[in-house]
Design an enzyme around this catalytic site. Structure first.
Site, short mmCIF file in Angstrom:
data_model
loop_
_atom_site.label_atom_id
_atom_site.label_comp_id
_atom_site.label_asym_id
_atom_site.label_seq_id
_atom_site.Cartn_x
_atom_site.Cartn_y
_atom_site.Cartn_z
N SER A 166 -27.11 -3.95 -40.39
CA SER A 166 -27.70 -3.17 -39.32
C SER A 166 -29.18 -3.52 -39.15
O SER A 166 -29.70 -3.64 -38.04
CB SER A 166 -27.52 -1.69 -39.66
OG SER A 166 -28.21 -0.87 -38.80
N TYR A 169 -22.37 -4.32 -32.18
CA TYR A 169 -22.46 -5.75 -32.48
C TYR A 169 -21.21 -6.19 -33.24
O TYR A 169 -20.45 -5.35 -33.72
CB TYR A 169 -23.74 -6.04 -33.28
CG TYR A 169 -24.07 -5.02 -34.34
CD1 TYR A 169 -23.41 -4.99 -35.55
CD2 TYR A 169 -25.06 -4.06 -34.11
CE1 TYR A 169 -23.71 -4.05 -36.52
CE2 TYR A 169 -25.36 -3.11 -35.06
CZ TYR A 169 -24.68 -3.11 -36.27
OH TYR A 169 -24.97 -2.18 -37.22
N LYS A 173 -32.02 2.71 -41.10
CA LYS A 173 -30.67 2.26 -40.73
C LYS A 173 -29.55 2.99 -41.48
O LYS A 173 -28.52 2.41 -41.79
CB LYS A 173 -30.51 0.74 -40.92
CG LYS A 173 -31.60 -0.10 -40.32
CD LYS A 173 -31.92 0.22 -38.90
CE LYS A 173 -30.86 -0.13 -37.89
NZ LYS A 173 -31.18 0.38 -36.53
#
Ligand code: A3P
Length: 327
Positions: free
Chosen positions: A162, A282, A57
């Site tokens: 994340s 998101y 990530k």
């Protein structure tokens, strides 16, 4: 001369020397005596010169794809897009950090193409879980003592968020992000394990310290994941200097596609491949969670800045910002 059959002999040997039950593979070609008994059909050229160790990530998939654009750099065919139509850059060999290690170096080398590392070509292996693995640095250094180690860091709080979003995408999670990061000792195992998965890799100074026990500072490249997002060409110039590979002009190959909000790569036959999205898909992190994580990572970030000073490396902008936060 009386001797035991091989299996019993091995059992006897490991009873006498139990500390040798756990193997530590070394390069058979580094020792003349090993080389002499190493099968003529085998080669030591199928070992990577570069390890992209993660953590997850931080932009390692994009870096993996960027490395593959370089004409002298290649990786395991398993994760090589030109050989696999159903290519997934997430496929990883996971050798140094798992029980795959016990399968031995023949097993590992079989993932790499023959005769690919002989001349100026550079083989790399990407495994995002190596970064925080307890075993990987020691095992990697035993087999690949001259390897160049590449890591990408982003703000560990963003990395944790994340990670949570990634898990939420893959499974039905009944916990909020704040539940995960703030779970205490008595929390359900499932919650604690998710917390560990998302928070532990972000203790960068601890993990880097472990790699630096086994590799010298000039073998380690620490990249800023934020810069990789905004200026991949500059990052790839730095990577190429560090690796000592011939210069490849990334600015002519990757273009920013405003509409798609991503960096895209023009491939043969007019095809375009885009390297992830520049935008977050998101909701932004709640301020409560952000403050909690800033506190959680505070000492780790201070230790990271000390480490980077010691290595003579600049501090990434996210680290400066975190250090300026008042507790
Ligand atoms: P998100 O899933 O939070 O969006 P990794 O490949 O190491 O697992 O990292 C995945 C993250 O890299 C993704 O985070 C993605 O947004 C981010 N990313 C996408 N494009 C990027 C780029 N060009 N440079 C750096 N990171 C990028």
């Amino acid at each position: 001369l009386h001797t035991l059959p091989p299996l019993q002999m091995a059992q006897r040997y490991f009873t006498l020397f139990p500390e040798q039950r756990d193997p530590l593979w070394q390069n058979p070609c580094d020792d003349r005596r090993h080389k002499e008994i190493w099968s003529k059909e085998k080669t030591c050229d199928r070992l990577p010169r570069i390890l992209l160790i993660g953590p997850q990530k931080t932009g390692t998939t994009v870096l993996h794809l960027l490395l593959l654009m370089h004409p002298s750099i290649s990786t395991t065919p398993l994760s090589n897009p030109s050989n696999h139509s159903n290519y997934s850059p997430h496929q990883e060999v996971q050798f140094f950090n798992t029980n795959n290690y016990n399968k031995g170096i023949d097993w590992y080398m079989d993932f790499f193409p023959l005769h690919s590392n002989i001349s100026n070509d550079f083989l790399f292996e990407k495994c995002s879980s190596y970064f925080s693995s307890d075993d990987a640095p020691r095992r990697a250094a035993a087999l690949l003592p001259k390897a160049k180690i590449v890591t990408v860091l982003v703000n560990p709080s963003d990395r944790a968020y994340s990670c949570y979003q990634h898990e939420k995408n893959n499974q039905k999670l009944r916990f909020s992000f704040y539940d995960v990061i703030s779970a205490g000792q008595g929390a359900p195992t499932e919650l604690r394990s998710l917390q560990n998965h998302c928070l532990t890799p972000g203790r960068y100074s601890t993990h880097l310290g472990r790699w630096l026990l086994h590799y010298s500072a000039n073998q380690l490249l620490i990249l800023d994941g934020q810069q990789l997002r905004t200026d991949p060409t500059a990052v790839m110039d730095e990577v190429q200097r560090f690796l000592g590979v011939s210069h490849f002009n990334y600015s002519q190959t990757i273009l920013s596609e405003q509409q798609k909000s991503s960096w895209c790569h023009q491939m043969e036959g007019g095809l375009t491949r885009c390297l992830g999205s520049k935008e977050q898909k998101y909701p932004v992190m709640e301020p409560e969670a952000r403050s909690f994580l800033s506190m959680y990572y505070r000492q780790h970030n201070i230790d990271l800045s000390t480490l980077l000073h010691r290595l003579g490396q600049p501090l990434p902008s996210w680290l400066r910002e975190e250090l300026q936060k008042v507790t």
